[in-house]
Design a protein around this motif. Structure first.
Motif, mmCIF file in Angstrom:
data_model
loop_
_atom_site.group_PDB
_atom_site.id
_atom_site.type_symbol
_atom_site.label_atom_id
_atom_site.label_comp_id
_atom_site.label_asym_id
_atom_site.label_seq_id
_atom_site.Cartn_x
_atom_site.Cartn_y
_atom_site.Cartn_z
ATOM 1 N N ILE A 149 -31.598 14.668 -22.381
ATOM 2 C CA ILE A 149 -32.542 13.845 -21.640
ATOM 3 C C ILE A 149 -33.971 13.995 -22.158
ATOM 4 N N ASP A 150 -34.366 15.196 -22.621
ATOM 5 C CA ASP A 150 -35.740 15.359 -23.096
ATOM 6 C C ASP A 150 -35.994 14.553 -24.365
ATOM 7 N N VAL A 151 -34.994 14.466 -25.263
ATOM 8 C CA VAL A 151 -35.128 13.648 -26.471
ATOM 9 C C VAL A 151 -35.113 12.169 -26.108
ATOM 10 N N ARG A 152 -34.236 11.776 -25.203
ATOM 11 C CA ARG A 152 -34.175 10.385 -24.755
ATOM 12 C C ARG A 152 -35.498 9.971 -24.108
ATOM 13 N N LEU A 153 -36.072 10.883 -23.332
ATOM 14 C CA LEU A 153 -37.361 10.587 -22.702
ATOM 15 C C LEU A 153 -38.456 10.452 -23.761
ATOM 16 N N ALA A 154 -38.432 11.303 -24.775
ATOM 17 C CA ALA A 154 -39.421 11.203 -25.858
ATOM 18 C C ALA A 154 -39.328 9.844 -26.531
ATOM 19 N N ARG A 155 -38.110 9.397 -26.842
ATOM 20 C CA ARG A 155 -37.914 8.075 -27.440
ATOM 21 C C ARG A 155 -38.458 6.983 -26.538
ATOM 22 N N TRP A 156 -38.140 7.062 -25.277
ATOM 23 C CA TRP A 156 -38.541 6.039 -24.326
ATOM 24 C C TRP A 156 -40.067 5.982 -24.175
ATOM 25 N N LEU A 157 -40.709 7.146 -24.180
ATOM 26 C CA LEU A 157 -42.168 7.176 -24.078
ATOM 27 C C LEU A 157 -42.816 6.618 -25.343
ATOM 28 N N LYS A 198 -46.955 20.239 -25.352
ATOM 29 C CA LYS A 198 -48.273 19.586 -25.430
ATOM 30 C C LYS A 198 -48.211 18.198 -26.069
ATOM 31 N N PHE A 199 -47.032 17.547 -25.947
ATOM 32 C CA PHE A 199 -46.895 16.177 -26.439
ATOM 33 C C PHE A 199 -47.507 15.175 -25.471
ATOM 34 N N ILE A 200 -47.424 15.487 -24.181
ATOM 35 C CA ILE A 200 -47.882 14.575 -23.138
ATOM 36 C C ILE A 200 -48.603 15.350 -22.041
ATOM 37 N N ARG A 201 -49.261 14.596 -21.176
ATOM 38 C CA ARG A 201 -49.752 15.138 -19.897
ATOM 39 C C ARG A 201 -49.211 14.234 -18.802
ATOM 40 N N SER A 202 -48.556 14.817 -17.824
ATOM 41 C CA SER A 202 -47.942 14.048 -16.745
ATOM 42 C C SER A 202 -48.664 14.311 -15.439
ATOM 43 N N THR A 208 -49.881 10.519 -20.063
ATOM 44 C CA THR A 208 -50.813 10.377 -21.180
ATOM 45 C C THR A 208 -50.182 10.971 -22.437
ATOM 46 N N ILE A 209 -50.131 10.183 -23.497
ATOM 47 C CA ILE A 209 -49.619 10.671 -24.781
ATOM 48 C C ILE A 209 -50.725 11.473 -25.463
ATOM 49 N N ARG A 210 -50.449 12.753 -25.744
ATOM 50 C CA ARG A 210 -51.446 13.632 -26.353
ATOM 51 C C ARG A 210 -51.188 13.852 -27.844
ATOM 52 N N ASP A 211 -49.932 13.901 -28.227
ATOM 53 C CA ASP A 211 -49.581 14.193 -29.623
ATOM 54 C C ASP A 211 -48.465 13.245 -30.037
#
Length: 237
Positions: A149-157, A198-202, A208-211
């Motif tokens: 799910i964390d990889v799927r969420l990264a793709r989706w974001l 530290k890829f995002i801030r939720s 927010t996309i940080r990296d």
């Protein structure tokens, strides 16, 4: 400049039309504001209008007979929906709704079908987008089967980030849960993983996309090929 000026058009397909076709079609376009959650078409419902977004994100959702839902794909200012209208369809298999509020243009189905038959450039662009979108759906299936799910969420974001201006995406955990077809606690856990890297801030209702580069590396092969297909068939996002 007026909105009639093609150089001001924010939808990627309409902006690429041959000038004479754009002038012919523009009179059939109705500008419309689209709030989050606005239903463009219901699953197995008649297609009344075809939507060309200029901002915001639309979700294309598969709905089972017993009401279970999962996102099959998304579109924004690079495309149109419902895609079945692009091949003469009058009923949408999917539900399509606004994931992120925005605005755009819509055409009645009858005007769209007339434009497809009389404007070869328009018909060609719709067909190219349909192929690109089919590629995206195939990678959604691949991701759902092969990635956590964390990889799927990264793709989706990343896909959502492609379709907004800036780095902020207005999304709730509940909406993400619906789009990914997982329970809300799983979304919360996955967001914490991406935040820890530290890829995002939720925050509440806002991500927010940080990296961006780090998020792409984390997503790996789950992201990128459909986007390449769009660039190959149509051009820059």
């Amino acid at each position: 400049m007026s909105v009639f000026d093609q150089s001001t058009m924010h939808n990627g397909l309409l902006a690429r039309l041959p000038t004479e076709e754009y002038q012919e079609i523009f009179g059939s376009l109705e500008m419309i504001d689209l709030r989050q959650g606005h239903v463009i078409v219901k699953a197995n419902g008649p297609i009344d209008h075809v939507y060309f977004l200029c901002s915001g994100i639309g979700s294309v959702i598969t709905v089972s007979s017993d009401g279970n839902k999962a996102e099959a794909g998304m579109f924004g200012r690079e495309g149109f929906s419902p895609t079945s209208a692009g091949v003469g369809g009058t009923v949408s298999v999917h539900e399509v709704l606004m994931q992120v509020a925005g605005w755009g243009y819509r055409m009645t189905l009858s005007a769209t079908l007339k434009a497809i038959s009389s404007c070869p450039g328009f018909a060609n662009l719709l067909a190219r987008f349909i192929q690109s979108f089919a590629s995206q759906i195939s990678y959604t299936v691949l991701s759902n089967v092969n990635y956590q799910i964390d990889v799927r969420l990264a793709r989706w974001l990343l896909m959502s980030h492609d379709r907004v201006d800036g780095d902020e995406i207005a999304l709730t955990h509940d909406f993400i849960s619906l789009m990914l077809g997982v329970r809300r606690p799983s979304v919360t856990t996955a967001l914490h993983v991406l935040e820890g890297e530290k890829f995002i801030r939720s925050e509440r209702g806002l991500i927010t996309i940080r990296d961006r580069r780090g998020l792409e590396e984390f997503a790996g092969d789950s992201y990128g090929r459909p986007e390449e297909e769009y660039r190959r068939l149509i051009g820059k996002f």
